[in-house]
Scaffold this motif. Structure first.
Motif, PDB file in Angstrom:
ATOM      1  N   ARG A 190     -51.400  32.327  17.190  1.00 49.86           N
ATOM      2  CA  ARG A 190     -51.852  33.717  17.242  1.00 49.86           C
ATOM      3  C   ARG A 190     -52.644  34.046  18.511  1.00 49.86           C
ATOM      4  O   ARG A 190     -52.596  35.187  18.995  1.00 49.86           O
ATOM      5  CB  ARG A 190     -52.743  34.029  16.035  1.00 49.86           C
ATOM      6  CG  ARG A 190     -52.051  33.894  14.695  1.00 49.86           C
ATOM      7  CD  ARG A 190     -51.022  34.977  14.470  1.00 49.86           C
ATOM      8  NE  ARG A 190     -50.398  34.829  13.158  1.00 49.86           N
ATOM      9  CZ  ARG A 190     -49.111  34.962  12.930  1.00 49.86           C
ATOM     10  NH1 ARG A 190     -48.288  35.270  13.922  1.00 49.86           N
ATOM     11  NH2 ARG A 190     -48.617  34.819  11.717  1.00 49.86           N
ATOM     12  N   GLN A 218     -45.835  35.220   9.001  1.00 48.99           N
ATOM     13  CA  GLN A 218     -46.641  34.489   8.028  1.00 48.99           C
ATOM     14  C   GLN A 218     -46.304  32.999   8.061  1.00 48.99           C
ATOM     15  O   GLN A 218     -45.151  32.619   8.253  1.00 48.99           O
ATOM     16  CB  GLN A 218     -46.407  35.025   6.610  1.00 48.99           C
ATOM     17  CG  GLN A 218     -46.834  36.471   6.406  1.00 48.99           C
ATOM     18  CD  GLN A 218     -46.635  36.941   4.978  1.00 48.99           C
ATOM     19  OE1 GLN A 218     -46.114  36.226   4.116  1.00 48.99           O
ATOM     20  NE2 GLN A 218     -47.045  38.170   4.706  1.00 48.99           N
ATOM     21  N   LYS A 241     -54.111  31.773   7.674  1.00 50.93           N
ATOM     22  CA  LYS A 241     -54.551  32.569   8.816  1.00 50.93           C
ATOM     23  C   LYS A 241     -55.358  31.693   9.784  1.00 50.93           C
ATOM     24  O   LYS A 241     -55.734  30.560   9.450  1.00 50.93           O
ATOM     25  CB  LYS A 241     -55.416  33.731   8.318  1.00 50.93           C
ATOM     26  CG  LYS A 241     -54.724  34.655   7.320  1.00 50.93           C
ATOM     27  CD  LYS A 241     -53.533  35.352   7.927  1.00 50.93           C
ATOM     28  CE  LYS A 241     -52.872  36.329   6.956  1.00 50.93           C
ATOM     29  NZ  LYS A 241     -53.723  37.483   6.626  1.00 50.93           N
ATOM     30  N   GLU A 246     -59.908  34.138   5.987  1.00 54.65           N
ATOM     31  CA  GLU A 246     -58.859  35.163   6.050  1.00 54.65           C
ATOM     32  C   GLU A 246     -57.631  34.781   5.221  1.00 54.65           C
ATOM     33  O   GLU A 246     -56.744  35.615   5.006  1.00 54.65           O
ATOM     34  CB  GLU A 246     -58.438  35.393   7.493  1.00 54.65           C
ATOM     35  CG  GLU A 246     -59.554  35.904   8.402  1.00 54.65           C
ATOM     36  CD  GLU A 246     -59.117  35.978   9.854  1.00 54.65           C
ATOM     37  OE1 GLU A 246     -58.153  35.262  10.231  1.00 54.65           O
ATOM     38  OE2 GLU A 246     -59.734  36.739  10.615  1.00 54.65           O
ATOM     39  N   ASP A 247     -57.541  33.530   4.756  1.00 61.77           N
ATOM     40  CA  ASP A 247     -56.382  33.091   3.973  1.00 61.77           C
ATOM     41  C   ASP A 247     -56.183  33.986   2.760  1.00 61.77           C
ATOM     42  O   ASP A 247     -57.149  34.510   2.169  1.00 61.77           O
ATOM     43  CB  ASP A 247     -56.577  31.646   3.474  1.00 61.77           C
ATOM     44  CG  ASP A 247     -56.375  30.624   4.566  1.00 61.77           C
ATOM     45  OD1 ASP A 247     -56.084  31.012   5.709  1.00 61.77           O
ATOM     46  OD2 ASP A 247     -56.510  29.428   4.272  1.00 61.77           O
TER      47      ASP A 247
END
Length: 252
Positions: A190, A218, A241, A246-247
């Motif tokens: 990311r 994802q 994530k 953030e998961d």
């Protein structure tokens, strides 16, 4: 499946019974016969001596996740190896349509060889120490290297599809790749750089052949043991994530 089962004698009979039952439960998946045909080919290769149990285990992982999705999201429409724009091009493993959403899912598993490799101290993140032996380092780094390759390959497959969809790379959680190691990789994917507390992050960046395209939406961590078709007790499929808080639990 009787003939196939004769070829995979190392698998426990109870596991094979469950495999047969799960395959029948997945009979409504479009083109699921292609999954069976591939299992037949892999088991025949094993019998000839030019195939491995690892290949079969990886293939069965696909059925495990399909089975989970069918049970967790009843009413979903699935197609195994959906055809893309170019019918002769590379296909993703699964298309899932659910609640007006469309997912394209690629499945990958990891089986690094057990051997020793020296730890490259020049590629260790600043202010970090790596405390592991050469065998553990090789297993870790070989898995991450394979993850790099399959990510490139997945991005290539996705280019063969049009329309709106959510793209997914789904991997087992806990067999050579745990969720925290996957998270370190997702951070790199990311952000284009490694986490400060990822000691082998610089090594991953060093091994990149080219920048990622960023087309995978994802990353799923699937906690299904090798010898089961059910999730580990008290665990869920997670959308991983870059940061742990953030998961999200998988919700299609």
């Amino acid at each position: 499946m009787e003939e196939i089962f004769k070829r995979v004698e190392r698998f426990h009979s109870q596991f094979l019974d469950e495999l047969e039952a799960v395959y029948k439960d997945c009979s409504g998946v479009n083109n699921i016969q292609a999954w069976y045909n591939r299992l037949d080919q892999l088991s025949a290769a094993l019998e000839r001596g030019d195939g491995t149990y690892r290949q079969i285990e990886d293939h069965i992982f696909e059925l495990k996740v399909i089975n989970y999705l069918l049970k967790a999201f009843p009413g979903s429409e699935m197609t195994y190896e959906p055809k893309g724009i170019d019918a002769s091009g590379k296909d993703c493993d699964l298309e899932v349509k659910y609640d007006e959403k469309r997912f394209l899912v690629e499945f990958k598993s990891f089986h690094p060889e057990w051997k020793s490799t020296p730890i490259p101290q020049e590629h260790i993140a600043e202010n970090n120490n790596v405390i592991m032996d050469g065998e553990c380092y090789h297993s870790y780094q070989a898995t991450r290297g394979h993850l790099i390759d399959v990510t490139y390959h997945t991005e290539e497959k996705l280019e063969n599809y049009d329309g709106e969809f959510i793209s997914v790379l789904a991997v087992p959680d806990g067999f050579h790749l745990n969720i925290e190691d996957l998270r370190d990789f997702v951070f790199i994917y990311r952000n284009g750089t490694h986490r400060p507390d990822d000691p082998l992050g610089p090594m991953t960046l060093h091994n990149l052949k080219q920048p990622f395209k960023g087309s995978i939406d994802q990353f799923w961590a699937v906690p299904i043991p090798q010898d089961s078709f059910s999730l580990k007790k008290d665990e869920e499929v997670m959308v991983v994530k870059p940061l742990m808080h953030e998961d999200e639990k998988l919700e299609l």
